[in-house]
Design an enzyme around this catalytic site. Structure first.
Site, short mmCIF file in Angstrom:
data_model
loop_
_atom_site.label_atom_id
_atom_site.label_comp_id
_atom_site.label_asym_id
_atom_site.label_seq_id
_atom_site.Cartn_x
_atom_site.Cartn_y
_atom_site.Cartn_z
N ALA A 1 0.85 -1.19 0.00
CA ALA A 1 0.00 0.00 0.00
C ALA A 1 0.89 1.23 0.00
O ALA A 1 2.07 1.16 0.29
CB ALA A 1 -0.89 0.00 1.24
N GLY B 1 -0.29 -5.23 0.52
CA GLY B 1 -1.34 -5.13 -0.48
C GLY B 1 -0.94 -5.72 -1.82
O GLY B 1 -1.79 -6.21 -2.57
N GLU C 1 -1.47 -9.36 -1.43
CA GLU C 1 -2.92 -9.59 -1.30
C GLU C 1 -3.62 -9.50 -2.66
O GLU C 1 -4.54 -10.24 -2.94
CB GLU C 1 -3.53 -8.59 -0.32
N GLU D 1 2.23 -6.33 7.61
CA GLU D 1 1.36 -5.35 8.27
C GLU D 1 1.50 -5.35 9.78
O GLU D 1 1.34 -4.32 10.44
CB GLU D 1 -0.10 -5.60 7.90
#
Ligand code: NAD
Length: 690
Positions: free
Chosen positions: A55, A95, A98, A118
């Site tokens: 992210a 992310g 993911e 994370e």
């Protein structure tokens, strides 16, 4: 497009983070591919040095990740669309991974790494990562990977089933892979619909994981939430699991711990930039020397050799070099036994280390680190000799904890080449290195120190020259309070319990016992000479040493020891009580909160004084030092950040009280008063300085 396959390439330097523009581009491209009847499948790849590295942290902090299309919108489009392959090179983190987990397949280059880090920011993977990784690899793997936040290399990713194949490129090879699968009709459903890996799960693994969290996570919220999510992945239908994960993520995101850990992350980045945006070029260190292969010298040798640097270790005689060699062998053997190092890596590292007794062996070194006993006369004679035998470009560093770097610099006759490189014990493990600036250190010498620390995988903090630099100088106020508290009636056990419940890996009293009370007494005897006349040090450590209690190594100190297990000892308590009587102190009981404030608030006052005196560049550097040097809980940001969050007025009030009782060093510093009176935020008040 080629042969019925659509290539979707993300090109967003430097790391292809999932910013809003990237998400918008992805949404357009995926929609087009899904709508095109000529497209049978799609390949998601990236241009540049890496896959989607995660992210965009800045956007996360600003809430921009919630603007549509969100990562979750993109994931829905991929999952509901045509068969897909994520072709990964560089790293796929957070992310990025993911997103890749929503593709039907993942293939990676041999140099690719993946991970869900994370937890390090006090979060959990909130875009289905806990659910999909569990359904793909099973809960045991998911617990390991997500709770540790560690990176996996391509081989491990492939062994665990995260990669379906290791490939040689991210264009032709993934296309071939997908075509073969399409031709064979071998296209599994989306991961959220797969359930093979979550059949017959033993519920005990979740109980064990929670027990481990209690031991290791020391008050962090995210690890238990991660276990809850992985457990949910094993019992809930896919979509419900994702909703469960989302709720857990939302509860953590923006919370105290998440903010503190994000702060700690940026604080580390800032510390690395201490020399400005355009620092002097660092010297390439191919060969490093070490003076003294004792406890610290051996650990530093291991750190250097493990990073592929040639090491010349010089000690006084053959016996001393043999002892050093043995210590180093033991450290390496331990690493191999723990599985942290391969046998081949051990051999390679050991081949890098050469033992000598003659200083002339340093003649080809680019840098020498002195780790001889903590006595100025010894250090000065060593630096004088180093000035004679090392090449003109070599950087000369001392690992001293408390002695004056300027004096060593002067003794060397080449003061601009001298810096401090202060490692923490054990040096091959602890992350912090203070790079100490003497009055004459050249920019190149400082750059080289910072770069070397980074190369060793350490966190470097630039510090000014004073007794104790940034970390040890403020530590004295913490350990000093522990001693005064004991005089006043708090038990070693209660003090350590409070510090450990706060999140410190070990309380201050137990820490003293572990490091050795005789060592502490020696340092204090030197320090006592420079104390202001109206101040005193507590005599408790000396009393313990007089009673033959040297700490863990002698089986007793402030506690009694069975192996490493500490046991409350009435004899130690009697020594403390007798000392209190001698000092005329009436003992009383303390609340845990009082103890917490007495231990931690004085650190902040001293930290402010360090900024005032240019020992620390900014408050966040002190936090980086405490988190990486002493294991201060990163989820509280660091002592300076914690003080700011809980109110600097409290720090001032404590300093006023302690100053009246204990003398000038405990009184509020001018900077603390100023910052507390003008908004209570270090960064805002210090302006350009922070
Ligand atoms: P140590 O006593 O374990 O090792 C000192 C080594 O230096 C010994 O092997 C000794 O033989 C050798 N030595 C003595 N004189 C020498 C000389 N003239 N030339 C070459 N070698 C010589 O000490 P240590 O605990 O490793 O500490 C070394 C330095 O690191 C000190 O300055 C200390 O303050 C600092 N330090 C120690 C710690 C710690 O926790 N022990 C932490 C940070 C920094």
């Amino acid at each position: 497009m080629s042969d019925g396959l659509a290539f979707i390439s993300v090109d967003h330097p430097p790391v292809n983070a999932l910013s809003l523009t990237v998400r918008q581009g992805l949404a357009r491209a995926i929609a087009a591919a899904n709508a095109d009847p000529l497209v049978d499948g799609l390949i998601l790849r990236t241009i540049g040095k890496t896959f989607i590295a995660g992210a965009d942290i800045k956007e996360l902090q600003q809430g921009m990740h919630l603007q549509s299309p969100t990562v979750r919108d993109i994931q829905d489009m991929i999952e509901a669309g045509k068969p897909s392959v994520a072709a990964i090179h560089g790293s796929a983190l957070g992310g990025g991974l993911e997103l890749a987990l929503t593709c039907t397949f993942r293939v990676g280059l041999p140099d690719a790494t993946v991970g869900l880090p994370e937890v390090k920011l006090g979060l959990l993977p909130g875009a289905g990562g806990t659910q999909r990784l569990t359904r793909l690899c099973g809960p045991r793997v998911a617990l390991d990977v997500i709770l540790s936040g560690r990176r996996l290399d391509a081989k491990e990713a492939s062994d665990l089933g995260i990669f379906d194949a290791i490939v040689t490129d991210t264009h032709e090879a993934p296309a071939r892979f997908l075509r073969d699968r399409l031709a064979a009709g071998d296209v599994p459903p989306p991961i959220l619909e797969r359930s093979h890996a979550i059949a017959n799960v033993d519920a005990a693994i979740f109980t064990d994981a929670r027990t481990n969290n209690r031991k290791r996570a020391r008050g962090r919220l995210a690890p238990d939430a991660i276990v809850d999510c992985i457990e949910a992945a094993c019992r809930l239908p896919g979509a419900e699991g994702v909703a469960f994960e989302r709720a857990q993520f939302d509860a953590l995101q923006g919370g105290e711990q998440n903010r503190a850990l994000a702060y700690a992350f940026f604080a580390e980045r800032d510390a690395a930039k201490a020399l400005g945006s355009n620092p002097a070029p660092a010297l390439e260190v191919a060969r490093a020397g070490i003076v003294g292969g004792g406890l610290m010298g051996s650990g530093i040798a291991v750190a250097l050799a493990n990073a592929g640097i040639d090491v010349i270790l010089v000690d006084v005689d053959q016996d001393a070099t043999s002892a050093a060699q043995q210590r180093i062998a033991q450290i390496h053997a331990g690493a191999v036994a723990r599985g942290a190092m391969s046998d081949a890596a051990r051999h390679a590292a050991q081949n890098h280390i050469h033992f000598h007794t003659d200083y002339r062996s340093f003649s080809s070194c680019d840098l020498v680190i002195e780790a001889a006993p903590e006595r100025m006369a010894i250090k000065e004679s060593i630096f004088a000799r180093l000035g004679e035998v090392t090449p003109a470009h070599a950087i000369l560093a001392s690992n001293t904890s408390s002695l004056d770097i300027d004096r060593m610099a002067a003794a060397s006759n080449h003061p601009s080449r001298v810096i401090g490189l202060h490692f923490f014990s054990p040096a091959h493990v602890m992350k912090l290195v203070e790079v100490v600036r003497s009055g004459a250190s050249s920019p190149e010498a400082l750059s080289t120190g910072m770069a070397l620390a980074r190369r060793l995988g350490k966190v470097a903090v630039l510090a000014g020259n004073c007794d104790g630099f940034i970390a040890n100088r403020s530590l004295q106020f913490y350990t000093g309070q522990a001693e005064f508290l004991m005089e006043q009636g708090a038990s070693p056990e209660q003090i350590d319990h409070v510090a450990e419940a706060f999140g410190m890996p070990m309380g201050p009293v137990a820490m003293r016992d572990m490091a050795g009370l005789d060592v502490a007494a020696l340092v204090r005897s030197v320090r006592a000479r420079t104390l202001p006349p109206e101040e005193r040090l507590s005599p408790l450590i000396e009393k313990m040493v007089e009673a033959g209690r040297l700490g863990q190594k002698s089986g007793a100190g402030f506690y009694r020891y069975e192996g490493r297990k500490r046991i409350t000892d009435p004899e130690a308590l009697a020594i403390i009580q007798a000392a209190a009587r001698e000092l005329g102190i009436r003992q009383r009981s303390f609340t845990d909160e009082e103890i917490r404030d007495r231990l931690f608030l004085p650190i902040i006052n001293e930290g402010a004084r360090e900024i005032e005196e240019d020992i620390a560049l900014r408050a966040s550097d002190i936090d980086v030092a405490w988190v990486n040097g002493y294991g201060f809980p990163a989820h509280r940001g660091g002592p300076m950040y914690w003080g700011e969050q809980t109110g600097l007025d409290r720090v001032v009030a404590m300093a006023e009280r302690l100053g009246a009782e204990l003398g000038p060093r405990w009184q509020p510093s001018a900077l603390l008063r100023h910052v507390a009176a003008s908004g209570g935020e270090w960064s805002r008040t210090l302006g350009g300085k922070d």
